[in-house]
Design an enzyme around this catalytic site. Structure first.
Site, PDB file in Angstrom:
ATOM      1  CG  ASN A  18      -1.966   1.087   1.147  1.00  0.00           C
ATOM      2  OD1 ASN A  18      -2.390   1.493   0.077  1.00  0.00           O
ATOM      3  ND2 ASN A  18      -2.360   1.595   2.292  1.00  0.00           N
ATOM      4  CE1 TYR A  95       1.171   7.937  -6.196  1.00  0.00           C
ATOM      5  CE2 TYR A  95      -0.481   8.652  -7.777  1.00  0.00           C
ATOM      6  CZ  TYR A  95      -0.123   7.888  -6.681  1.00  0.00           C
ATOM      7  OH  TYR A  95      -1.058   7.081  -6.072  1.00  0.00           O
ATOM      8  CE  LYS A  99       0.965   4.302  -6.435  1.00  0.00           C
ATOM      9  NZ  LYS A  99       0.976   3.155  -5.512  1.00  0.00           N
ATOM     10  CB  VAL A 130      -8.330   7.294  -1.345  1.00  0.00           C
ATOM     11  CG1 VAL A 130      -8.751   6.807   0.038  1.00  0.00           C
ATOM     12  CG2 VAL A 130      -8.611   6.223  -2.396  1.00  0.00           C
TER      13      VAL A 130
END
Length: 187
Positions: A18, A95, A99, A130
């Site tokens: 995570n 980023y 990913k 999120v």
């Protein structure tokens, strides 16, 4: 960490990677342009956390499972919608690159497990935005900018991601959830 897990719990049956770190560093105007400056490069930290740490934890989890003949384990990579598209915001291009790498690494892992005739499953869960401390860390120099990110859209909550993990883990042994994409449903 894996030594402690082994001594306290015998090993790993399920690994949930995570990691998610973004540093505001555009491609064209980033702080460091020389390879030898990588230790101070914000983008390098994102690569270390989002790719390297995930890869090491995946490898060590697999070794733990194999060592104990666990052939029904699961490796879940919490990815991001940024692993499937690039948003028009230069602060998060690195980023997105990390990913996208998680997307490729998860598929590569699934292929390696299949070639090894293993029943260990690999899943990527790619959520939309999120509400976590992610934005405040990304924009630590500008709390207003961080707050505006979450104020401008209804976000998923951490519990929504936990529910997706539970769903993936509850799938019957013959079901491989390769990719779960979840976003906030707008009514």
């Amino acid at each position: 960490m894996f030594t402690a897990i082994k001594s306290q719990h015998r090993g790993v049956d399920v690994c949930v990677n995570n990691a998610g770190l973004a540093q505001p560093e555009p491609l064209l105007s980033g702080e460091n342009s020389r390879l030898e400056d990588h230790d101070g490069c914000k983008c390098f930290t994102s690569f270390q956390v989002n790719i390297l740490a995930l890869s090491i934890c995946t490898r060590e989890s697999y070794r733990s499972m194999k060592e104990r003949d666990v052939d029904d384990g699961h490796i879940i990579n919490i990815n991001s919608m940024s692993g499937h598209r690039v948003v028009p915001n230069p602060d998060v291009h690195f980023y997105s690159a990390t990913k996208y790498a998680v997307t490729a690494l998860t598929e590569g892992l699934r292929q390696e497990l299949r070639d090894a005739k293993s029943h260990i499953r690999a899943t990527a869960i790619s959520p939309g935005l999120v509400e976590t401390e992610f934005a405040s860390r990304l924009h630590s120099q500008s709390p207003e900018k961080a707050a505006a990110i979450y104020a401008g859209i209804k976000c998923l909550q951490a519990e929504d991601i936990a529910s997706a993990v539970t769903y993936v883990l509850s799938a019957p042994p013959h079901v491989q959830a390769e990719l779960v994409i979840i976003q906030k449903y707008f009514t």
